[in-house]
Design an enzyme around this catalytic site. Structure first.
Site, PDB file in Angstrom:
ATOM      1  N   LYS A 112      33.759  15.474   0.729  1.00 51.45           N
ATOM      2  CA  LYS A 112      34.527  16.359   1.605  1.00 51.45           C
ATOM      3  C   LYS A 112      35.812  16.844   0.952  1.00 51.45           C
ATOM      4  O   LYS A 112      36.313  17.911   1.271  1.00 51.45           O
ATOM      5  CB  LYS A 112      34.839  15.671   2.938  1.00 51.45           C
ATOM      6  CG  LYS A 112      33.593  15.459   3.766  1.00 51.45           C
ATOM      7  CD  LYS A 112      33.941  15.225   5.234  1.00 51.45           C
ATOM      8  CE  LYS A 112      32.662  15.084   6.038  1.00 51.45           C
ATOM      9  NZ  LYS A 112      32.921  14.685   7.416  1.00 51.45           N
ATOM     10  N   LYS A 194      21.226  15.970   3.202  1.00 50.16           N
ATOM     11  CA  LYS A 194      21.063  15.582   4.608  1.00 50.16           C
ATOM     12  C   LYS A 194      21.396  16.769   5.521  1.00 50.16           C
ATOM     13  O   LYS A 194      22.200  17.638   5.152  1.00 50.16           O
ATOM     14  CB  LYS A 194      21.943  14.363   4.934  1.00 50.16           C
ATOM     15  CG  LYS A 194      23.407  14.643   4.892  1.00 50.16           C
ATOM     16  CD  LYS A 194      24.260  13.534   5.492  1.00 50.16           C
ATOM     17  CE  LYS A 194      25.693  14.034   5.538  1.00 50.16           C
ATOM     18  NZ  LYS A 194      26.693  13.186   6.036  1.00 50.16           N
ATOM     19  N   LYS A 197      26.421  18.870  10.027  1.00 46.77           N
ATOM     20  CA  LYS A 197      27.137  19.769  10.928  1.00 46.77           C
ATOM     21  C   LYS A 197      27.917  20.822  10.152  1.00 46.77           C
ATOM     22  O   LYS A 197      28.189  21.892  10.648  1.00 46.77           O
ATOM     23  CB  LYS A 197      28.180  18.977  11.735  1.00 46.77           C
ATOM     24  CG  LYS A 197      27.624  18.104  12.814  1.00 46.77           C
ATOM     25  CD  LYS A 197      28.786  17.495  13.611  1.00 46.77           C
ATOM     26  CE  LYS A 197      28.664  16.009  13.675  1.00 46.77           C
ATOM     27  NZ  LYS A 197      29.845  15.289  14.071  1.00 46.77           N
TER      28      LYS A 197
HETATM   29  P1  TYM Z   1      29.299  11.977  12.490  1.00 39.81           P
HETATM   30  O1  TYM Z   1      30.004  12.626  13.617  1.00 39.81           O
HETATM   31  O2  TYM Z   1      29.246  12.699  11.183  1.00 39.81           O
HETATM   32  O3  TYM Z   1      27.793  11.666  12.879  1.00 39.81           O
HETATM   33  C1  TYM Z   1      27.440  10.941  14.048  1.00 39.81           C
HETATM   34  C2  TYM Z   1      26.279  10.022  13.736  1.00 39.81           C
HETATM   35  O4  TYM Z   1      25.145  10.786  13.261  1.00 39.81           O
HETATM   36  C3  TYM Z   1      24.651  10.208  12.063  1.00 39.81           C
HETATM   37  N1  TYM Z   1      24.085  11.285  11.222  1.00 39.81           N
HETATM   38  C4  TYM Z   1      22.814  11.343  10.814  1.00 39.81           C
HETATM   39  N2  TYM Z   1      21.766  10.532  11.002  1.00 39.81           N
HETATM   40  C5  TYM Z   1      20.580  10.894  10.448  1.00 39.81           C
HETATM   41  N3  TYM Z   1      20.397  12.029   9.717  1.00 39.81           N
HETATM   42  C6  TYM Z   1      21.434  12.866   9.501  1.00 39.81           C
HETATM   43  N4  TYM Z   1      21.254  13.989   8.788  1.00 39.81           N
HETATM   44  C7  TYM Z   1      22.711  12.549  10.057  1.00 39.81           C
HETATM   45  N5  TYM Z   1      23.926  13.151  10.026  1.00 39.81           N
HETATM   46  C8  TYM Z   1      24.756  12.362  10.743  1.00 39.81           C
HETATM   47  C9  TYM Z   1      25.852   9.552  11.419  1.00 39.81           C
HETATM   48  O5  TYM Z   1      25.452   8.555  10.501  1.00 39.81           O
HETATM   49  C10 TYM Z   1      26.586   9.010  12.619  1.00 39.81           C
HETATM   50  O6  TYM Z   1      26.050   7.746  12.979  1.00 39.81           O
HETATM   51  N6  TYM Z   1      32.373   8.525  10.664  1.00 39.81           N
HETATM   52  C11 TYM Z   1      31.469   8.796  11.746  1.00 39.81           C
HETATM   53  C12 TYM Z   1      32.104   8.679  13.120  1.00 39.81           C
HETATM   54  C13 TYM Z   1      32.788   7.358  13.387  1.00 39.81           C
HETATM   55  C14 TYM Z   1      32.160   6.141  13.642  1.00 39.81           C
HETATM   56  C15 TYM Z   1      33.223   5.211  13.869  1.00 39.81           C
HETATM   57  C16 TYM Z   1      30.829   5.726  13.675  1.00 39.81           C
HETATM   58  C17 TYM Z   1      34.122   7.170  13.477  1.00 39.81           C
HETATM   59  N7  TYM Z   1      34.398   5.876  13.766  1.00 39.81           N
HETATM   60  C18 TYM Z   1      32.950   3.877  14.141  1.00 39.81           C
HETATM   61  C19 TYM Z   1      30.579   4.382  13.956  1.00 39.81           C
HETATM   62  C20 TYM Z   1      31.634   3.466  14.178  1.00 39.81           C
HETATM   63  C21 TYM Z   1      30.965  10.219  11.609  1.00 39.81           C
HETATM   64  O7  TYM Z   1      31.584  11.044  11.020  1.00 39.81           O
HETATM   65  O8  TYM Z   1      29.840  10.500  12.277  1.00 39.81           O
END
Ligand code: TYM
Length: 328
Positions: A112, A194, A197
């Site tokens: 990023k 992957k 978003k």
């Molecule tokens: P975020 O918002 O990017 O994504 C939310 C969740 O979706 C999963 N994910 C995917 N799973 C499968 N295939 C994909 N292509 C894919 N893209 C995203 C992510 O693994 C995530 O579980 N850092 C985290 C948010 C966060 C968080 C936390 C998660 C902040 N604090 C504490 C767990 C515990 C994030 O950016 O997710």
């Protein structure tokens, strides 16, 4: 006593089917077995520039998506990260326990930050520390996430272990829950990447709010590999990805999926896949409209209150162990 889960997503961009299949689907499945906390991590969102009006709207929209996915607010605690100030406070404490070297190794920062550390935000650098704070505040046992969060989870465990060793036991060491199938749904346009978003190529992702026509067009345009068999095959990432989506949205077994497409070509497969995804999204999209703003805000406020009570306890213990005096 039930064990606890914590997870969250950022209220940025549009949630896609990868977010659902990799994470939210498992939150819903696990919520009855565990005491569950699902957070809208709006403080993480600002690690990259956001339009304030859009961020505000997306924060409530994401809560709607959680509920429409099947998170039951009677059973699970749903709340906004910024409503519980302890997240930012514990993140500060943990940043004093973190090492530059371990944060520099985080691949998400490298991706990023686009390799330009001079220009990258400090918040982007310390992003995984805030994430560790989210998890550790709730004495979390299990964190259901997609594969891209694995490295962040390892850091959370390392920080918890280090703190416990240096100051005394304050944190449960969390375990990741990364599903065996669906933990990394790939882009429809480039199966080496992957689904994301932030992908500029919108045809790579199926968004949870895409209408039927858009879903069908995106699936028709999805890249395929050489070979004609519609079979799970790691060496053919494009078909493997599309079949994985079919398998997860229909809940058919691997054998049933393959039997269903035996002798059929890509054209037929894509038609059936598009129908299955549209069918899967239809009830979800109807439920998104179910919650009025006032009802949603009540759920989030109640959730924050419950979360705050636990977070406050953990932070009090952490400060006590570190010798941080607070007189009021
Ligand atoms: P975020 O918002 O990017 O994504 C939310 C969740 O979706 C999963 N994910 C995917 N799973 C499968 N295939 C994909 N292509 C894919 N893209 C995203 C992510 O693994 C995530 O579980 N850092 C985290 C948010 C966060 C968080 C936390 C998660 C902040 N604090 C504490 C767990 C515990 C994030 O950016 O997710």
């Amino acid at each position: 006593m039930k064990k606890r889960i914590f997870s969250g997503a950022q209220p940025t961009g549009e949630l896609h089917i990868g977010n659902y299949l990799g994470a939210l689907k498992n939150w819903v499945a696990l919520q009855h077995e565990y005491e569950s906390f699902f957070c809208i991590v709006n403080l993480h969102a600002i690690t990259l520039p956001q339009n304030p009006e859009v961020l505000k709207k997306k924060t409530l929209d994401l809560a709607r998506i959680y509920l429409a996915s099947g998170i039951d607010p009677q059973v699970s605690t749903v709340f906004i990260q910024a409503d519980v100030a302890e997240h930012a406070e514990l993140a500060w404490v943990l940043s004093c326990v973190s090492r530059m070297g371990e944060l520099e190794r985080m691949t998400q920062f490298k991706d990023k930050g686009k390799g330009n550390t001079e220009r990258a935000g400090v918040g982007l650098f310390t992003y995984p520390v805030l994430m560790a704070a989210d998890i550790l505040l709730y004495q979390t046992d299990l964190v259901p996430v997609g594969k891209d969060q694995k490295q962040h989870l390892e850091l959370s465990r390392d920080l918890a272990e280090r703190f416990n060793r240096d100051y005394g036991d304050a944190f449960v060491i969390p375990e990741p829950f990364i599903p065996p199938v669906g933990a990394s749904i790939q882009s429809l346009q480039d199966p080496q990447k992957k689904m994301s978003k932030s992908d500029e190529n919108l045809n790579g992702s199926i968004f949870l709010l895409d209408d039927a026509d858009t879903v069908t067009k995106k699936i028709k345009r999805a890249v395929t590999d050489s070979g004609t068999d519609i079979k799970f095959d790691e060496s053919r990432p494009a078909i493997n990805n599309l079949l994985t989506i079919y398998h997860l949205v229909t809940d058919k077994s691997v054998a049933e999926c393959e039997a269903n497409f035996d002798g059929k070509g890509y054209g037929q497969f894509k038609t059936e896949l598009a129908e299955a995804v549209v069918e899967f999204l239809r009830p979800f999209q109807a439920r998104v409209a179910d919650y009025a703003d006032a009802e949603l805000e009540k759920i989030l406020k109640d959730g924050a209150e419950k979360a705050r009570a636990i977070a406050r306890e953990t932070l009090r213990d952490v400060y006590e162990k570190m010798g941080i005096v607070r007189l009021s």
